[in-house]
Every structure is written in structure tokens, then in C-alpha cells.
Design an enzyme around this catalytic site. Structure first.
Site, short mmCIF file in Angstrom:
data_model
loop_
_atom_site.label_atom_id
_atom_site.label_comp_id
_atom_site.label_asym_id
_atom_site.label_seq_id
_atom_site.Cartn_x
_atom_site.Cartn_y
_atom_site.Cartn_z
N CYS A 101 30.32 72.93 -7.95
CA CYS A 101 29.71 73.32 -9.22
C CYS A 101 29.99 74.80 -9.46
O CYS A 101 29.73 75.63 -8.59
CB CYS A 101 28.21 73.05 -9.18
N CYS A 129 26.40 76.80 -9.30
CA CYS A 129 25.57 76.97 -8.10
C CYS A 129 26.30 76.70 -6.79
O CYS A 129 25.74 76.89 -5.72
CB CYS A 129 24.34 76.08 -8.19
N CYS A 148 25.06 68.45 -12.43
CA CYS A 148 24.86 68.89 -11.05
C CYS A 148 23.39 68.68 -10.71
O CYS A 148 22.51 69.16 -11.42
CB CYS A 148 25.22 70.36 -10.91
N CYS A 172 21.47 72.29 -9.83
CA CYS A 172 21.13 73.30 -10.85
C CYS A 172 20.98 72.69 -12.24
O CYS A 172 20.68 73.41 -13.18
CB CYS A 172 22.17 74.42 -10.87
N CYS A 215 34.64 62.27 -15.74
CA CYS A 215 35.45 63.11 -16.63
C CYS A 215 34.75 64.46 -16.72
O CYS A 215 33.71 64.59 -17.36
CB CYS A 215 35.51 62.41 -17.99
FE FE Z 1 25.14 73.28 -9.87
#
Ligand code: FE
Length: 132
Positions: free
Chosen positions: A48, A51, A97, A100, A120
Site C-alpha cells: 500500500c 501505509c 487496504c 489504512c 484492478c
Molecule cells: Fe494502507
């Protein structure tokens, strides 16, 4: 120390580029075929961008032709949160995610085997860690 995956919006604004903020925090979408990681074929892990949570392995990346980095599976189910998204007059599954709550992209059911899924994902929502 503050949990860096649970920041107030003004902190995210400082931490992310304006375009990353628009995608991750405001559920935006980057233009197709513009992502830096779209054609990345190196071995490694995709994390991510906000984070650092590990999300995808290069082993599950495939060329979907959609213009966005595509994966047929996540590193594990507990990394990504899926949510119904009825925006733009469609029903899609949003991928976030889990750590976060940053918006990553969407998941479709037209991916390759073995999962049949196509994650995607906006390139700008991802970071890449190559294998040393
Ligand atoms: Fe994240």
C-alpha cells in the site's frame, strides 16, 4: 507514537502526493495506461502506497489489458477489505487496504485461474519492493 495507518485527513494530505491523495483517500482513479507499475515485471511485493501494508505478490500479477496493474489474488484475505460500491450507476466491488482503509481499486470476476478474480488496482496506490 501515532499509528501511522490511522492518520487524520490533513496528515494524509501531507504524506501523499495530490494525485495519490485523490485516489487513496477520495476514491479516485488514475488514467488508464499511465501507471508506473503497469508494466513492471520484476519479482517482488506490492505494498500500500499509504501505509506500507503488503498487498500483492508479483507472482499473481497479469496483463489484463485494462490499463491498470492487475492481480488475480491478494497476499492474503486479511490484507484487503472489500466493499459494495454503487457509484457511477454500477455495482462494483471496491478494494481497500484493510490497514489504512485507503482506496486501491476494484475487484472483478473476470480474472484468470485459479481464482477467477481480477484485482484492478491503481498504480499510484501501490509501492513496489523488489526481491533482493
Ligand atoms: Fe494502507
Amino acid at each position: 507514537m501515532k499509528n501511522k495507518s490511522d492518520l487524520p485527513e490533513d496528515e494524509w494530505k501531507k504524506k501523499l502526493s495530490p494525485e495519490q491523495y485523490r485516489i487513496l483517500r477520495e476514491k479516485g482513479t488514475e488514467l488508464a495506461f499511465t501507471g508506473e507499475l503497469l508494466h513492471n515485471k520484476k519479482k517482488g511485493r506490492y505494498v500500500c502506497a499509504a501505509c506500507g501494508n503488503e498487498l500483492f505478490s508479483s507472482d499473481t500479477k497479469f496483463d489484463s489489458g485494462s490499463g491498470w496493474p492487475s492481480f488475480y489474488d491478494a497476499v492474503s484475505k486479511d490484507k484487503i477489505e472489500l466493499k459494495d460500491d454503487f457509484s457511477h450507476g454500477m455495482h462494483r466491488i471496491e478494494a481497500m487496504c484493510k490497514k489504512c482503509k485507503g482506496h486501491l481499486g476494484h475487484v472483478f470476476n473476470d480474472g484468470p485461474k485459479p481464482t477467477g478474480k481480477r484485482y484492478c488496482i491503481n498504480s499510484l496506490a501501490l509501492g513496489f519492493k523488489g526481491k533482493e
